[in-house]
Design a protein around this motif. Structure first.
Motif, PDB file in Angstrom:
ATOM      1  N   THR A 282       0.811  -1.228   0.000  1.00 14.10           N
ATOM      2  CA  THR A 282       0.000   0.000   0.000  1.00 14.10           C
ATOM      3  C   THR A 282       0.842   1.275   0.000  1.00 14.10           C
ATOM      4  O   THR A 282       0.279   2.368   0.024  1.00 14.10           O
ATOM      5  CB  THR A 282      -0.918   0.012   1.239  1.00 14.10           C
ATOM      6  OG1 THR A 282      -0.107  -0.129   2.423  1.00 14.10           O
ATOM      7  CG2 THR A 282      -1.916  -1.144   1.206  1.00 14.10           C
ATOM      8  N   LEU A 285       0.091   4.290  -2.235  1.00 16.76           N
ATOM      9  CA  LEU A 285      -1.142   5.024  -1.948  1.00 16.76           C
ATOM     10  C   LEU A 285      -1.133   5.667  -0.567  1.00 16.76           C
ATOM     11  O   LEU A 285      -1.665   6.759  -0.387  1.00 16.76           O
ATOM     12  CB  LEU A 285      -2.342   4.068  -2.040  1.00 16.76           C
ATOM     13  CG  LEU A 285      -2.641   3.492  -3.426  1.00 16.76           C
ATOM     14  CD1 LEU A 285      -3.668   2.372  -3.318  1.00 16.76           C
ATOM     15  CD2 LEU A 285      -3.126   4.583  -4.370  1.00 16.76           C
ATOM     16  N   ILE A 654      -7.055   7.947  -9.877  1.00 17.96           N
ATOM     17  CA  ILE A 654      -6.358   7.986  -8.587  1.00 17.96           C
ATOM     18  C   ILE A 654      -6.562   9.386  -8.038  1.00 17.96           C
ATOM     19  O   ILE A 654      -6.135  10.376  -8.644  1.00 17.96           O
ATOM     20  CB  ILE A 654      -4.845   7.691  -8.739  1.00 17.96           C
ATOM     21  CG1 ILE A 654      -4.621   6.366  -9.485  1.00 17.96           C
ATOM     22  CG2 ILE A 654      -4.175   7.653  -7.367  1.00 17.96           C
ATOM     23  CD1 ILE A 654      -3.154   6.085  -9.785  1.00 17.96           C
ATOM     24  N   LEU A 657      -3.371  11.790  -4.763  1.00 12.77           N
ATOM     25  CA  LEU A 657      -2.106  11.065  -4.643  1.00 12.77           C
ATOM     26  C   LEU A 657      -1.034  12.046  -4.162  1.00 12.77           C
ATOM     27  O   LEU A 657      -0.713  13.021  -4.855  1.00 12.77           O
ATOM     28  CB  LEU A 657      -1.717  10.474  -6.007  1.00 12.77           C
ATOM     29  CG  LEU A 657      -0.436   9.627  -6.042  1.00 12.77           C
ATOM     30  CD1 LEU A 657      -0.625   8.323  -5.274  1.00 12.77           C
ATOM     31  CD2 LEU A 657      -0.027   9.330  -7.484  1.00 12.77           C
TER      32      LEU A 657
END
Length: 700
Positions: A282, A285, A654, A657
């Motif tokens: 992860t 992210l 996304i 970010l």
């Protein structure tokens, strides 16, 4: 809400408290219960009406994993007249439950409601089947007008207490049951509130609502950390959302920061390896999780030699337990270091974290721990006759095998014989190789050129040793391990995929290995098995010898992507997504490795943890491999190489970010045979570089 069959078990977790119950909300005293710090604080809780179990209509855990709700109806009264809703959640070491009874007839009814309960205060390892010669003492129960208090003094001299408190006095209350006779007017309703925790309380509607709002706020805050993925496919989005919420459920806010506990029910505690791999999955992210993991593990680093705990100075923790058996050293797991891979993985995560964030200040705070961990790694190689990273347990109470496949029968030779140690696992050499390179990079940032050069030499020497000693020329694959005599265990196992993730093999050998990992010998159609089907001891129903582990598939996929293999990554992502659909969008710790049959579901492994952190994190590592995205926080750049989108997904966004001090919104769109990338919003000066396979492109 995720709906389940009556055979399902339902899980709630908050901090160090978790609860496992059946579809009616009952705890039956088997492998279920209310657990706190590895002790079962409640071993039975059953609701009956007039001595009869109510009929189950449906049950679910809310999408945010905060509430469990069971809908029931009565047997002893006219069928289907009374609807019972059991709704519960956990907050601050306490179970809050509301029992709502609705009378759907026009005439008044009297409902004889009974709750039976018990607390055996068994250690988690006892619940799992471990026998004990001696236990502590159950204290006499205290029964008051609206309260029962159960207590146990362990052999560790710690008093553990469970208090059951009711919002109204039962008609009859004793050591094991509370009986209510509840009058409900026609078309009316009544409520009973129950709290179960370490201290006495006074349950009420107001307390329930206030605590519920706080629990929901906390879960929302946890799940909103980091960037968000939004996909054009509704089912695929459901998988992304469920995985994110499960990670939020398993993440506990420790003093050092957020930390993902490994899994429920057996591993709801800090593990080293699991947390590091979840953080790596992860990291692109949500770097905050990696920071919390690094800080906690640095603080709990080994300082002394202990064969009982498999500890040496500088080594990183494998697991920690807070139960009675660990506290009195019946087991070594109070703070246990029997993982040969956790220390190099710790160093890998530190390097990956600073590259992702540019957070040199944090690295300065854990630099002494990084140096001690690197020192441990150096000593391991120096004291090995083969100059490899090896393990052998200190005492029989410890783990026999100390890589990620840590069951007793997971390391063997091509005849299926168990090997004599010390054992050098293939993937651990890859982790050590990558750890040296990461430490060299960190040292150069700190102006330690001589140190950096030394570590680069260590990496190169280890790489050569692996290519010479583990490569099986006749199979065009890497051996699972070397035994204590230095003989290769000529078994094809998924461990070699982790070597690709670390970037150790030559491109030719990586491609040969990757082709085999994607072949039918490994790929069941639902994902990569832990063993090739021709291997001795192959068993698709085993824990480590032929099953499919989502985190293992994700690491192999990330390894394939590192060497430019995108189609295989797409295929693996699709396979795991299709498996997730059958598992209610929640991938288990593992499932059976049987060949996929058209129209058939994947076959569950009966005692797999669910949810499990690194299974939940797998989709995010697979997505990163698919999108070909890397982030350099220090330089504030995002690089996208040969992006692909999952099958059936034409657009993926996304949101928010974080790249250094910048925030980006990116969109990936399918245009014909290509996937194009655009910057939708930008706060700051971050740059996005895209290579679609031909000329590079800089997005402004």
């Amino acid at each position: 809400m995720q709906h389940h069959t009556s055979a399902s078990l339902f899980v709630l977790k908050e901090g160090d408290l978790f609860l496992v119950a059946d579809a009616r909300g009952d705890i039956l005293g088997q492998q279920d219960g209310l657990f706190h710090h590895d002790t079962r604080m409640l071993s039975e809780l059953r609701l009956t009406l007039g001595g009869v179990q109510p009929s189950l209509l449906s049950s679910a855990v809310s999408q945010d994993n905060v509430f469990f709700t069971a809908h029931l109806t009565n047997h002893p009264l006219p069928q289907g007249v009374v609807h019972i809703e059991r709704k519960r959640f956990l907050w601050h070491d306490t179970v809050y439950e509301r029992i709502l009874l609705n009378n759907h007839s026009d005439t008044p009814v009297q409902v004889p409601l009974m709750l039976t309960f018990a607390a055996d205060f068994r250690d988690m390892f006892e619940v799992r089947g471990q026998q004990r010669e001696q236990r502590g003492q159950l204290r006499p129960l205290r029964v008051e007008q609206q309260r029962v208090e159960m207590a146990y003094e362990g052999l560790d001299h710690q008093l553990r207490t469970t208090s059951l408190d009711f919002s109204q006095p039962p008609r009859r209350l004793d050591a094991h049951r509370a009986e209510f006779l509840i009058d409900i007017a026609g078309q009316g309703y009544q409520e009973v509130y129950l709290e179960i925790g370490p201290e006495r309380s006074t349950p009420s509607r107001e307390r329930y609502r206030r605590a519920a709002a706080a629990a929901r706020r906390m879960m929302r805050r946890r799940s909103r950390r980091g960037a968000r993925l939004q996909a054009s496919g509704r089912l695929f989005q459901a998988w992304l959302d469920k995985s994110r919420m499960d990670l939020a459920l398993l993440t506990t806010e420790l003093e050092e920061g957020p930390y993902p506990y490994a899994g429920i029910p057996w591993f709801s505690t800090p593990f080293g390896r699991d947390a590091i791999i979840t953080a790596l999955q992860t990291l692109w992210l949500d770097p905050e999780l990696a920071r919390g993991v690094l800080a906690f593990l640095a603080k709990n680093q080994a300082e002394e030699d202990s064969t009982f705990r498999d500890a040496q100075p500088g080594k990183i923790m494998h697991e920690t337990r807070k139960g009675e058996m660990s506290a009195i050293n019946e087991l070594p797991f109070g703070r246990y270091y029997g993982g040969v891979d956790t220390t190099p993985l710790f160093l890998m995560l530190a390097g990956a974290y600073v590259r992702r964030t540019g957070d040199d200040d944090f690295i300065t705070t854990i630099w002494p721990a990084l140096m001690r961990a690197a020192g441990w790694l150096e000593r391991m190689v120096e004291t090995s006759p083969r100059e490899l990273v090896e393990y052998a347990r200190g005492e029989v109470s410890g783990l026999l095998n100390q890589g990620w496949k840590d069951s007793h029968d997971s390391v063997f030779d091509e005849q299926g014989n168990m090997v004599q140690g010390p054992v050098a696992l293939i993937e651990v050499q890859g982790y050590a190789y990558r750890a040296w390179l990461e430490m060299a990079g960190l040292a150069r940032r700190r102006g330690l050129a001589d140190q950096a050069e030394k570590w680069e030499q260590h990496a190169d020497k280890l790489r050569q040793a692996v290519e010479t000693r583990f490569w099986l020329e006749d199979r065009q694959f890497y051996a699972l391990a070397l035994d204590g005599q230095g003989n290769p265990c000529g078994v094809r196992a998924s461990n070699a995929g982790h070597l690709l993730y670390c970037g150790l093999p030559t491109p030719e050998r990586a491609q040969a290995t990757g082709r085999q990992l994607l072949s039918r010998a490994f790929n069941s159609g639902w994902g990569i098995r832990t063993l090739a089907v021709e291997a001795p001891r192959y068993n698709p129903m085993s824990y480590h010898n032929g099953s499919v582990w989502p985190h293992d598939v994700a690491l192999c996929a990330a390894g394939l992507a590192r060497y430019g293999e995108r189609d295989g990554v797409m295929h693996l992502l699709s396979s795991l997504f299709e498996a997730a659909v059958y598992f209610d969008m929640r991938l288990p710790e593992l499932f059976c490795g049987f060949e996929r049959d058209p129209g058939e579901a994947p076959i569950a492994y009966p005692v797999a943890c669910l949810p499990q952190a690194w299974a939940s994190g797998s989709v995010f590592m697979l997505m990163q491999a698919c999108l070909g995205i890397t982030i350099d926080g220090r330089r504030e750049t995002v690089t996208v190489e040969q992006p692909r989108l999952p099958v059936g997904i034409d657009c993926l966004q996304i949101r928010r970010l974080a790249v250094g001090d910048s925030l980006l919104d990116l969109t990936f769109r399918r245009l014909g045979t290509q996937v194009v990338v655009s910057v939708e919003q930008r706060q700051g000066k971050a740059v996005v570089n895209v290579s679609l396979g031909g000329e590079g492109q800089r997005l402004t």
